[in-house]
Design an enzyme around this catalytic site. Sequence first.
Site, PDB file in Angstrom:
ATOM      1  N   ASN A   1       0.828  -1.207   0.000  1.00 21.09           N
ATOM      2  CA  ASN A   1       0.000   0.000   0.000  1.00 21.09           C
ATOM      3  C   ASN A   1       0.864   1.260   0.000  1.00 21.09           C
ATOM      4  OD1 ASN A   1      -2.892  -0.568  -0.065  1.00 21.09           O
ATOM      5  ND2 ASN A   1      -2.530  -1.704   1.820  1.00 21.09           N
TER       6      ASN A   1
ATOM      7  N   LEU B   1      -2.027  -0.872  17.631  1.00 23.48           N
ATOM      8  CA  LEU B   1      -2.991   0.157  17.995  1.00 23.48           C
ATOM      9  C   LEU B   1      -2.252   1.411  18.427  1.00 23.48           C
ATOM     10  CD1 LEU B   1      -5.599  -1.919  20.048  1.00 23.48           C
ATOM     11  CD2 LEU B   1      -5.832  -1.061  17.708  1.00 23.48           C
TER      12      LEU B   1
ATOM     13  N   ASN C   1      -6.929   5.072   7.938  1.00 24.92           N
ATOM     14  CA  ASN C   1      -6.533   3.667   7.882  1.00 24.92           C
ATOM     15  C   ASN C   1      -7.231   2.996   6.707  1.00 24.92           C
ATOM     16  OD1 ASN C   1      -5.418   1.121   8.897  1.00 24.92           O
ATOM     17  ND2 ASN C   1      -7.504   0.626   9.540  1.00 24.92           N
TER      18      ASN C   1
ATOM     19  N   HIS D   1      -8.676  -0.755   5.607  1.00 26.94           N
ATOM     20  CA  HIS D   1      -9.070  -2.008   6.260  1.00 26.94           C
ATOM     21  C   HIS D   1      -9.693  -2.932   5.218  1.00 26.94           C
ATOM     22  CE1 HIS D   1     -10.279  -4.538   9.634  1.00 26.94           C
ATOM     23  NE2 HIS D   1     -11.478  -4.651   9.085  1.00 26.94           N
TER      24      HIS D   1
END
Length: 211
Positions: free
Chosen positions: A22, A99, A114, A116
């Site tokens: 990514n 986290l 983010n 996901h």
Amino acid sequence: MTPAAASPGLRVAVLVSGAGTNLQALLDRVHGREGVEIVAVASDKPGAPALDRARGAGVATEAFLLSEFDSRAARDSSMASWLASQDVELVVLAGYMALLEPEFLARFERRVINVHPALLPAFPGLRPIEQALEYGVKVFGVTVHFVDDGVDTGPVILQRAVEIPDPGTADEVLERLHELEHELLPEAVRLIASGSVRLDPGNPRRVLIER
């Protein structure tokens, strides 16, 4: 609160833990163009191949190994300070598997996003594809969302779905979803850089996109 207004030359940091596909999509598709500059890449794993991708692109890198700090809060505070020293305006989690502490998020309020591999709010947290396979779904997808202090509970920026009637293994599904991630994450960064993303004043869970 609406996200911080973006201007040309939005300074972006990417947090990574693994291979960095990514990150590579961001480097290939938006870095140095369309008002986006990736200026820093940080990882919780010093050996993450993603760091090599960043160095190859001339981007500053740093690793923050948890065992070198007294606590996760101390580690995140140090990482936040390093990002601030790079004048980072947006933090992108791209396969970052730790986290973040609330204090970190407070320093970059509404400026952390983010990606996901599931259509949130379905299948948050770890092993989302395995969760989806166990549930027997036929439609999979990818979500880009703002990060809050919950687990994949922040407002959704973009989503894209793909129908996979015979999904096979989790690895096979992930390969299909990588294609969506590599399109959707750069698109989200591009939209934020152009100032096209804001929260609905009447519903803070709703993200408005002005194209």
